[in-house]
Structure formats: C-alpha cells, structure tokens
Design a protein around this motif. Structure first.
Motif, PDB file in Angstrom:
ATOM      1  N   ASP A 214      -8.958 -20.156  92.065  1.00 19.41           N
ATOM      2  CA  ASP A 214      -8.298 -19.312  91.141  1.00 19.41           C
ATOM      3  C   ASP A 214      -7.245 -19.994  90.229  1.00 19.41           C
ATOM      4  O   ASP A 214      -6.814 -21.173  90.634  1.00 19.41           O
ATOM      5  CB  ASP A 214      -7.369 -18.315  92.034  1.00 19.41           C
ATOM      6  CG  ASP A 214      -6.875 -17.033  91.214  1.00 19.41           C
ATOM      7  OD1 ASP A 214      -7.310 -16.959  90.184  1.00 19.41           O
ATOM      8  OD2 ASP A 214      -5.969 -16.432  91.905  1.00 19.41           O
ATOM      9  N   SER A 215      -7.309 -19.553  89.069  1.00 19.83           N
ATOM     10  CA  SER A 215      -6.319 -20.161  88.070  1.00 19.83           C
ATOM     11  C   SER A 215      -5.586 -19.207  87.472  1.00 19.83           C
ATOM     12  O   SER A 215      -6.283 -18.211  86.919  1.00 19.83           O
ATOM     13  CB  SER A 215      -7.113 -21.163  87.303  1.00 19.83           C
ATOM     14  OG  SER A 215      -7.861 -20.438  86.624  1.00 19.83           O
TER      15      SER A 215
ATOM     16  N   ILE B  33      -2.861 -23.251  89.891  1.00 20.03           N
ATOM     17  CA  ILE B  33      -4.204 -23.401  90.146  1.00 20.03           C
ATOM     18  C   ILE B  33      -4.122 -23.198  91.758  1.00 20.03           C
ATOM     19  O   ILE B  33      -3.413 -24.107  92.318  1.00 20.03           O
ATOM     20  CB  ILE B  33      -4.741 -25.034  89.702  1.00 20.03           C
ATOM     21  CG1 ILE B  33      -4.662 -24.839  88.153  1.00 20.03           C
ATOM     22  CG2 ILE B  33      -6.105 -25.155  89.984  1.00 20.03           C
ATOM     23  CD1 ILE B  33      -5.055 -26.249  87.530  1.00 20.03           C
ATOM     24  N   VAL B  34      -5.305 -22.928  92.162  1.00 16.56           N
ATOM     25  CA  VAL B  34      -5.607 -22.898  93.731  1.00 16.56           C
ATOM     26  C   VAL B  34      -6.864 -23.531  93.851  1.00 16.56           C
ATOM     27  O   VAL B  34      -7.966 -23.036  93.158  1.00 16.56           O
ATOM     28  CB  VAL B  34      -5.435 -21.599  94.157  1.00 16.56           C
ATOM     29  CG1 VAL B  34      -5.712 -21.392  95.910  1.00 16.56           C
ATOM     30  CG2 VAL B  34      -3.987 -20.932  94.139  1.00 16.56           C
ATOM     31  N   ALA B  35      -7.226 -24.307  94.679  1.00 18.48           N
ATOM     32  CA  ALA B  35      -8.337 -25.035  94.833  1.00 18.48           C
ATOM     33  C   ALA B  35      -8.669 -25.464  96.309  1.00 18.48           C
ATOM     34  O   ALA B  35      -7.723 -25.370  97.135  1.00 18.48           O
ATOM     35  CB  ALA B  35      -8.616 -26.286  93.922  1.00 18.48           C
ATOM     36  N   SER B  36      -9.926 -25.522  96.794  1.00 21.65           N
ATOM     37  CA  SER B  36     -10.132 -25.665  98.377  1.00 21.65           C
ATOM     38  C   SER B  36     -11.416 -26.708  98.215  1.00 21.65           C
ATOM     39  O   SER B  36     -12.467 -26.638  97.401  1.00 21.65           O
ATOM     40  CB  SER B  36     -10.268 -24.579  99.053  1.00 21.65           C
ATOM     41  OG  SER B  36     -11.643 -23.860  98.436  1.00 21.65           O
TER      42      SER B  36
ATOM     43  N   SER C 264      -2.503 -26.199  96.063  1.00 22.99           N
ATOM     44  CA  SER C 264      -1.728 -25.363  94.964  1.00 22.99           C
ATOM     45  C   SER C 264      -1.140 -26.190  94.098  1.00 22.99           C
ATOM     46  O   SER C 264      -0.383 -27.045  94.574  1.00 22.99           O
ATOM     47  CB  SER C 264      -0.864 -24.522  95.840  1.00 22.99           C
ATOM     48  OG  SER C 264      -1.460 -23.616  96.884  1.00 22.99           O
ATOM     49  N   LEU C 265      -1.412 -25.816  92.850  1.00 22.94           N
ATOM     50  CA  LEU C 265      -0.928 -26.879  91.971  1.00 22.94           C
ATOM     51  C   LEU C 265       0.022 -25.764  90.788  1.00 22.94           C
ATOM     52  O   LEU C 265      -0.647 -24.890  90.577  1.00 22.94           O
ATOM     53  CB  LEU C 265      -1.920 -27.559  90.997  1.00 22.94           C
ATOM     54  CG  LEU C 265      -1.279 -28.478  89.969  1.00 22.94           C
ATOM     55  CD1 LEU C 265      -2.411 -29.683  89.940  1.00 22.94           C
ATOM     56  CD2 LEU C 265      -1.328 -27.778  88.689  1.00 22.94           C
ATOM     57  N   VAL C 266       1.261 -26.146  90.522  1.00 23.32           N
ATOM     58  CA  VAL C 266       2.164 -25.144  90.039  1.00 23.32           C
ATOM     59  C   VAL C 266       2.765 -26.125  88.878  1.00 23.32           C
ATOM     60  O   VAL C 266       3.320 -27.226  89.001  1.00 23.32           O
ATOM     61  CB  VAL C 266       3.290 -24.656  90.758  1.00 23.32           C
ATOM     62  CG1 VAL C 266       3.936 -23.633  89.630  1.00 23.32           C
ATOM     63  CG2 VAL C 266       2.445 -23.761  91.667  1.00 23.32           C
TER      64      VAL C 266
END
Length: 199
Positions: free
Chosen positions: A87-88, A95-98, A139-141
């Motif tokens: 999700d971004s 940004i949420v990544a896995s 999670s990147l903010v």
C-alpha cells in the motif's frame, strides 16, 4: 360523556413510565463515573530513553523538501531489497511493504522429529511444530523535518511475523538491529542521489 384514548397515547405513556424508572439509575451511574480517577497520567505521554533511541535509529533527515521524490526513492529502495509494496499513500507520505521468506531452521525441525519418534516409542502421540515461514513488514513514513530543519524526515520500522507449519503465529516482533536501519538508509541515500542526478 366517555373519554376515549388513542392506543398510541397509552403506548407513549407506558414508554415514558418505563424510561422514568431507568432515569435515576442512569443519573446515578453518571454521578459515580465522575468520581473515578482518570487512568491516563502525563507520565504516559513521556518518551523513555529507550523509545527515543529507537526513534533516532529509525529516522533520518534528508536535504530535500520534495516528499514525493523521497517516497519514490524509498519505494525503489524497498523493491531493490526484495519487498513488495502492499500500500502507498503519497498524500500521507506512507508506504507499507512486505516480503515472505522461509523460517525453517534445520536444527528445530530435527529436534521436533526426534521428539515425535521418542513419543511414538513411549506409546504417546506428539504433533511436531516448527517455524515455517516469516513475513517481514515495513512501514515507511515521510514528513517535513521538524525543529526548524530543512528537508524531509524518513522514519522506517521493520517487523517480523513467524508462522508455524500448522499455520499459527509463533513470533511477532519488531526488528531493532541497527545494521538493518543503517543499510536501508545508506541505500536510500544513494537512491536519492541518483534521482537528483536523473540517472
């Protein structure tokens, strides 16, 4: 002369009586709730030295005010190290990544198999369980830098969820190894430099 009452009038009176009985109880509860001491104290909002150190580890400030550029470089860096973007939200700077990896440890599996054999020899049943897969979440903010600093602040957090061969969760933990954060921010810095040079 006979008085006639409408059915709805009688029903309304009955409803008012029913609630009239409950009103003292409601007011009593409201009065008692004012006597309860609040569980939230100012100390709960103070950051501990450990949480401040963790925040410093997870945050870097870059010299650009272009948050979209930082998000783009962050997304590219995450994809370069094997993460899939889940999700971004560019407007929120998120940004949420896995990524999914194996969590199988041969020693753990061997131990579980040996326990199963020993339990079988003793006439008992044993259902072996071991760690099988792990999902790394990040999670990147990106926010404007604070405290009169120019630039953009990037905060990233890494978490790991480990699943067993039976589908249960055996571990759910935040990753706090400084090397992970140093390596990510070094790669992000290079990506921002390359984007600035349009390479």
């Amino acid at each position: 002369m006979k008085k006639t009452f409408c059915y709805s009038t009688i029903r309304t009176v009955l409803i008012i009586r029913r609630y009239a009985i409950c009103l003292p109880a409601i007011f009593g509860l409201l009065a008692l709730s004012g006597c309860v001491e609040s569980q939230i104290r100012p100390a709960h909002f103070r950051l501990t030295p450990e949480s401040l150190a963790k925040r410093q580890l997870q945050t870097r400030v870059f010299d650009t005010d272009d948050e979209a550029e930082v998000l783009s470089a962050g997304m590219a860096t995450l994809q370069d190290i094997g993460f899939l973007v889940d999700d971004s939200e560019v407007q929120l700077g998120l940004i949420v990544a896995s990524k999914e990896r194996s969590a199988i440890q041969p020693a753990e599996v061997t131990g579980q198999v040996l326990l199963t054999i020993l339990a079988g020899l003793a006439g008992q049943s044993y259902d072996p369980v071991w760690d099988e897969t792990q999902i790394m979440r990040v999670s990147l903010v990106v926010t404007p830098a604070m405290y009169d600093q120019a630039g953009s602040a990037v905060r990233i957090t890494f978490q790991r969820i480990v699943f067993t061969n039976k589908g249960g969760v055996s571990k759910s933990e935040a990753l706090g190894t400084p090397e992970i954060y140093r390596e990510f921010f070094a790669k992000l810095s290079k990506a921002l430099f390359l984007e600035a040079q349009e390479i």
